[in-house]
Enzyme design. Structure first.
Site, PDB file in Angstrom:
ATOM      1  N   LYS A  75     -16.495  24.408  32.309  1.00 46.65           N
ATOM      2  CA  LYS A  75     -15.588  24.958  31.294  1.00 46.65           C
ATOM      3  C   LYS A  75     -14.685  23.894  30.658  1.00 46.65           C
ATOM      4  O   LYS A  75     -14.435  23.928  29.458  1.00 46.65           O
ATOM      5  CB  LYS A  75     -14.732  26.071  31.907  1.00 46.65           C
ATOM      6  CG  LYS A  75     -15.530  27.332  32.238  1.00 46.65           C
ATOM      7  CD  LYS A  75     -14.623  28.409  32.805  1.00 46.65           C
ATOM      8  CE  LYS A  75     -15.343  29.750  32.829  1.00 46.65           C
ATOM      9  NZ  LYS A  75     -14.432  30.858  33.093  1.00 46.65           N
ATOM     10  N   ASP A 112     -11.850  35.270  28.428  1.00 48.39           N
ATOM     11  CA  ASP A 112     -11.477  35.930  29.690  1.00 48.39           C
ATOM     12  C   ASP A 112     -10.141  36.673  29.578  1.00 48.39           C
ATOM     13  O   ASP A 112     -10.023  37.829  29.984  1.00 48.39           O
ATOM     14  CB  ASP A 112     -11.384  34.908  30.828  1.00 48.39           C
ATOM     15  CG  ASP A 112     -12.741  34.400  31.263  1.00 48.39           C
ATOM     16  OD1 ASP A 112     -13.717  35.161  31.152  1.00 48.39           O
ATOM     17  OD2 ASP A 112     -12.827  33.247  31.708  1.00 48.39           O
TER      18      ASP A 112
END
Ligand code: ATR
Length: 283
Positions: A75, A112
């Site tokens: 990420k 998210d």
């Protein structure tokens, strides 16, 4: 419900990269959405070892992959390597979705936190103006802190075992526009919304906080979705609090990944469809 079209020369490819990635639920989620929508797309899991994220981005350009989810351990590297970042990904220096723009730039998104806020909204819980006690300060908690700030929470109080990461997490909420501070366990009792963003409770029946601090005026949300009914949610329900389980965040962050894929006709109403399809399959 439509059947998924057979794979042909025109089928578009989407994927998740990570290591390990074999147990990812993302292929089930995204293919459920493609099937529900009758889209000629297929989504696969591609194992990419640590340090090879840039090669995966080159491959995305080469093969014209239409959307790529990014999970551990890539990420941060992907955030450093894409051409553009959305505001949440820029604040977090972390990307969970890469989408090609019409002119070929790779744009990194972080869905998210927004997925968590969307899961609350889907449960009828409005974040704006509320005091939120956020348990945890890892990657998921940081994304949620940023999203709570953007969603107009009145205050985010971060409670975590490790104080230094609690400070970093509170700073993200503050930078995103709301009051924020590091708190102590007793702050849980004052919150309108309590969020467990630690990994405590995953695969077992441990509690991330003292359950006597919970009460009936609260919403208690858990990002742990296995088990779906965690010990925290059981304790919250026992005192009459409203509960929101972690499956909603999982599904909504995935639905937002599809929304970000602007080359298709997907829009917010499809979030409900993919959520419904996924829940049916989970039963
Ligand atoms: P993720 O990226 O999924 O959020 P993570 O970055 O490993 O995972 O973060 C895990 C979170 O759970 C952290 O807030 C961690 O607390 P520390 O920052 O003190 O490590 C918290 N956590 C994990 N195990 C815990 C435990 N046994 N008790 C309390 N907190 C715990």
């Amino acid at each position: 419900m439509n059947a998924q079209p057979a794979i042909s020369g025109r089928t578009r490819l989407a994927a998740v990269i990570g290591s390990p990635v074999q147990h990812s639920l993302s292929p089930a989620l995204h293919n459920a959405a493609f099937t529900a929508l009758g889209l000629d797309w297929v989504y696969v899991a591609l194992p990419v070892s640590e340090g090879r994220a840039d090669t995966a981005l080159d491959a995305m350009r080469l093969f014209g992959i239409g959307g790529m989810s990014v999970t551990m351990p890539h990420k941060e590297q992907v955030a450093a390597s894409v051409d553009q970042l959305d505001p949440a990904a820029a604040a977090l220096r972390s990307v969970n979705t890469v989408v090609p723009s019409p002119d070929g730039d790779l744009v990194g998104h972080s869905t998210d936190g927004a997925g968590f806020v969307a899961s609350l909204a889907a449960a009828g819980v409005e974040v704006a103006g509320t005091q939120v006690c956020l348990l945890g300060a890892g990657g998921a908690a940081r994304a949620i802190a940023d999203a709570l700030g953007r969603a107009g929470a009145a205050e985010v109080v971060v409670v975590n075992r490790t104080a230094s990461s609690a400070e970093t997490t509170a700073a993200l909420a503050s930078a995103a526009g709301c009051a924020a501070r590091v708190g102590v366990a007793a702050d849980i009792a004052d919150a309108h919304i309590v969020v467990n963003a630690t990994s405590v409770g995953m695969g077992g029946n441990l509690l991330p906080c003292d359950p006597t601090l919970l009460h009936s005026g609260q919403v208690v949300a858990d990002i742990v979705y296995h088990p779906r009914r965690t010990a925290l949610l059981e304790a919250a329900a026992a005192v009459g609090a409203r509960t929101v389980d972690g499956l909603g965040m999982l599904v909504h962050q995935a639905a937002l990944q599809q929304r970000d894929r602007k080359s298709t006709r997907l829009n917010s109403s499809h979030i409900t469809i993919s959520y419904a399809v996924f829940c049916l399959k989970k039963k």
